[in-house]
Design an enzyme around this catalytic site. Structure first.
Site, PDB file in Angstrom:
ATOM      1  N   ASP A  43     -10.586   3.426   4.788  1.00 55.72           N
ATOM      2  CA  ASP A  43     -11.044   2.034   4.785  1.00 55.72           C
ATOM      3  C   ASP A  43     -12.569   1.946   4.773  1.00 55.72           C
ATOM      4  OD1 ASP A  43      -9.039   0.179   4.560  1.00 55.72           O
ATOM      5  OD2 ASP A  43      -8.663  -0.014   6.714  1.00 55.72           O
ATOM      6  N   LYS A  76       0.838  -1.206   0.000  1.00 54.43           N
ATOM      7  CA  LYS A  76       0.000   0.000   0.000  1.00 54.43           C
ATOM      8  C   LYS A  76       0.873   1.257   0.000  1.00 54.43           C
ATOM      9  CE  LYS A  76      -3.851  -2.459   2.136  1.00 54.43           C
ATOM     10  NZ  LYS A  76      -4.694  -2.718   3.318  1.00 54.43           N
ATOM     11  N   GLN A 133      -4.327  -1.137   9.866  1.00 57.00           N
ATOM     12  CA  GLN A 133      -4.472  -2.474   9.284  1.00 57.00           C
ATOM     13  C   GLN A 133      -5.001  -3.449  10.350  1.00 57.00           C
ATOM     14  OE1 GLN A 133      -3.916  -3.169   6.019  1.00 57.00           O
ATOM     15  NE2 GLN A 133      -4.123  -5.375   6.081  1.00 57.00           N
TER      16      GLN A 133
HETATM   17  N1  L37 Z   1      -8.082  -1.780   3.750  1.00 56.57           N
HETATM   18  N2  L37 Z   1      -7.620  -3.989   3.908  1.00 56.57           N
HETATM   19  C1  L37 Z   1      -7.822  -2.840   4.531  1.00 56.57           C
HETATM   20  N3  L37 Z   1      -7.793  -2.677   5.840  1.00 56.57           N
HETATM   21  C2  L37 Z   1      -7.550  -3.743   6.596  1.00 56.57           C
HETATM   22  O1  L37 Z   1      -7.539  -3.575   7.908  1.00 56.57           O
HETATM   23  N4  L37 Z   1      -7.064  -6.107   6.775  1.00 56.57           N
HETATM   24  C3  L37 Z   1      -7.336  -4.999   6.028  1.00 56.57           C
HETATM   25  C4  L37 Z   1      -7.370  -5.063   4.649  1.00 56.57           C
HETATM   26  N5  L37 Z   1      -7.136  -6.219   3.967  1.00 56.57           N
HETATM   27  C5  L37 Z   1      -6.194  -6.237   2.991  1.00 56.57           C
HETATM   28  O2  L37 Z   1      -5.365  -5.359   2.875  1.00 56.57           O
HETATM   29  N6  L37 Z   1      -6.273  -7.264   2.150  1.00 56.57           N
HETATM   30  C6  L37 Z   1      -5.474  -7.474   1.048  1.00 56.57           C
HETATM   31  C7  L37 Z   1      -5.438  -8.747   0.571  1.00 56.57           C
HETATM   32  C8  L37 Z   1      -4.657  -9.074  -0.540  1.00 56.57           C
HETATM   33  C9  L37 Z   1      -3.927  -8.104  -1.182  1.00 56.57           C
HETATM   34  C10 L37 Z   1      -3.954  -6.825  -0.726  1.00 56.57           C
HETATM   35  C11 L37 Z   1      -4.735  -6.498   0.397  1.00 56.57           C
HETATM   36  C12 L37 Z   1      -3.088  -8.457  -2.360  1.00 56.57           C
HETATM   37  O3  L37 Z   1      -2.359  -7.640  -2.888  1.00 56.57           O
HETATM   38  N7  L37 Z   1      -3.109  -9.705  -2.811  1.00 56.57           N
HETATM   39  C13 L37 Z   1      -2.323 -10.209  -3.923  1.00 56.57           C
HETATM   40  C14 L37 Z   1      -1.401 -11.313  -3.450  1.00 56.57           C
HETATM   41  C15 L37 Z   1      -0.474 -10.883  -2.375  1.00 56.57           C
HETATM   42  C16 L37 Z   1       0.283 -12.075  -1.766  1.00 56.57           C
HETATM   43  O4  L37 Z   1       1.035 -12.724  -2.507  1.00 56.57           O
HETATM   44  O5  L37 Z   1       0.066 -12.336  -0.561  1.00 56.57           O
HETATM   45  C17 L37 Z   1      -3.263 -10.788  -4.954  1.00 56.57           C
HETATM   46  O6  L37 Z   1      -2.883 -10.820  -6.118  1.00 56.57           O
HETATM   47  O7  L37 Z   1      -4.367 -11.221  -4.593  1.00 56.57           O
END
Ligand code: L37
Ligand code: NAP
Length: 296
Positions: A121, A54, A98
């Site tokens: 959020d 982020k 988070q």
């Molecule tokens: N806004 N989001 C917000 N606030 C929170 O308090 N927990 C939480 C939240 N959740 C969150 O950030 N989830 C999230 C899940 C996956 C990704 C980003 C954010 C993401 O980038 N996923 C990638 C793989 C990442 C990895 O390899 O772990 C994807 O391609 O899905």
């Protein structure tokens, strides 16, 4: 015929390029960059990865990132004091704490302390309420990302049968509100739902936000349906001791039946981050008394 793949990575990239242009305009008209503060408490490895991506995406879009990392034994009062400080900080347009938080901290109290105008959020009750009544709200990033992918794929959603599995305040509930706002007919399913496969089979739009690896099987899906898989589950890979990411949908089966489907990874996850940047820009414009650009 196999389903079309909904490429969340590409959609997020395109969105981030547009947001970078808006961020430039914001900087030119106010003399300062829009700013996002992230707060990470403890060392949860997944949360660490997400918060770092982020911050990186924020900087790459021409916005300022302020990152706060607190120890796992942080007291609630100290976290609340940091939130108050960020509320007052004129450079900060968005505050993201988070989740999950360590046990000694009441997440609801922390969310409650965030200035709703900076709650990028969208978890504060004021923003949840505004979404529910159809007023201008900051909307949770993950469902906003899902809706963006759905509209890109399908165009108008009005009259569509939508089923959302999951009723969390972070994903399921706001997702249902957004779909209702688009005039879909919405069913919210959860752990007490009777005959979930039959409910799912009615769906033109199926959103799975459960947290159970590959729970949704191919024969739960209506032929031609659009499937959005929100689940991020880390499971042990077969031999080598490594882990891999799977969604809440059994992808290979679902792909044979669905019309279009998001992969995991590369689906909803990247959109969540892009929408966080969007919400930060929305908050920044409103706080600066500027009109929020139409196409944001
Ligand atoms: N806004 N989001 C917000 N606030 C929170 O308090 N927990 C939480 C939240 N959740 C969150 O950030 N989830 C999230 C899940 C996956 C990704 C980003 C954010 C993401 O980038 N996923 C990638 C793989 C990442 C990895 O390899 O772990 C994807 O391609 O899905
Ligand atoms: P959550 O708070 O744990 O909510 C899960 C929901 O699923 C609950 O409503 C629960 O029902 C329901 N459920 C559990 N078991 C079920 C079952 N067997 N049948 C039907 N419903 C069931 O989770 P969340 O925060 O919403 O997250 C859901 C998933 O999305 C997780 O995998 C999470 O990692 C992922 N996620 C991804 C992103 C992203 O950016 N891609 C962002 C956030 C979350 P009850 O309410 O009845 O308990």
């Amino acid at each position: 015929m196999a389903a079309a793949l909904i490429d969340g990575r590409a959609a997020a990239e395109a969105l981030r390029q547009r947001l970078a242009i808006t961020a430039d305009f914001f900087r030119a008209s106010t003399g300062r960059a829009a700013g996002l503060a992230t707060v990470l408490v403890g060392e949860d490895p997944a949360s660490g990865v997400y918060v770092r991506s982020k911050g990186k995406a924020t900087r790459e879009a021409g916005m300022q990132s302020f990152s706060h990392q607190l120890p796992v034994d942080t007291r609630e009062a100290d976290l609340l004091a940091l939130v108050e400080q960020l509320n007052r900080d004129e450079q900060v347009d968005g505050i993201l704490v988070q989740l999950p938080l360590p046990d000694q901290i009441d997440a609801a109290r922390v969310i409650d302390a965030i200035d709703p105008a900076k709650d990028v959020d969208g978890f504060h009750v004021v923003n949840a309420g505004r979404l529910a009544v159809g007023a201008d709200a900051l909307v949770p990033c993950t469902p906003l990302g899902c809706l963006h992918l759905l509209k890109e794929q399908l165009g108008d959603l009005s009259g569509a049968e939508a089923v959302v599995i999951g009723r969390s305040n972070i994903v399921g509930k706001p997702m249902a509100m957004l779909l209702l706002g688009e005039s879909a007919t919405v069913t919210i399913a959860h752990s007490r739902t009777r005959d979930l496969p039959a409910i799912c089979r009615r769906a033109d739009i199926l959103v799975a936000a459960v947290g159970r690896p590959e729970m949704v099987r191919g024969d739960w899906i209506k032929p031609g349906a659009t499937v959005i898989d929100v689940g991020i589950n880390r499971v042990a890979a077969d031999e080598d001791g490594k882990t891999r990411l799977v969604g809440d949908v059994a992808f290979d089966e679902a792909r044979e039946v669905a019309g279009a489907i998001t992969p995991v990874p590369g689906g909803v996850g990247p959109m969540t981050i892009a929408m966080l940047l969007r919400n930060t820009l929305v908050a920044a414009h409103r706080r600066a008394g500027l009109k929020v650009p139409e196409d944001l």
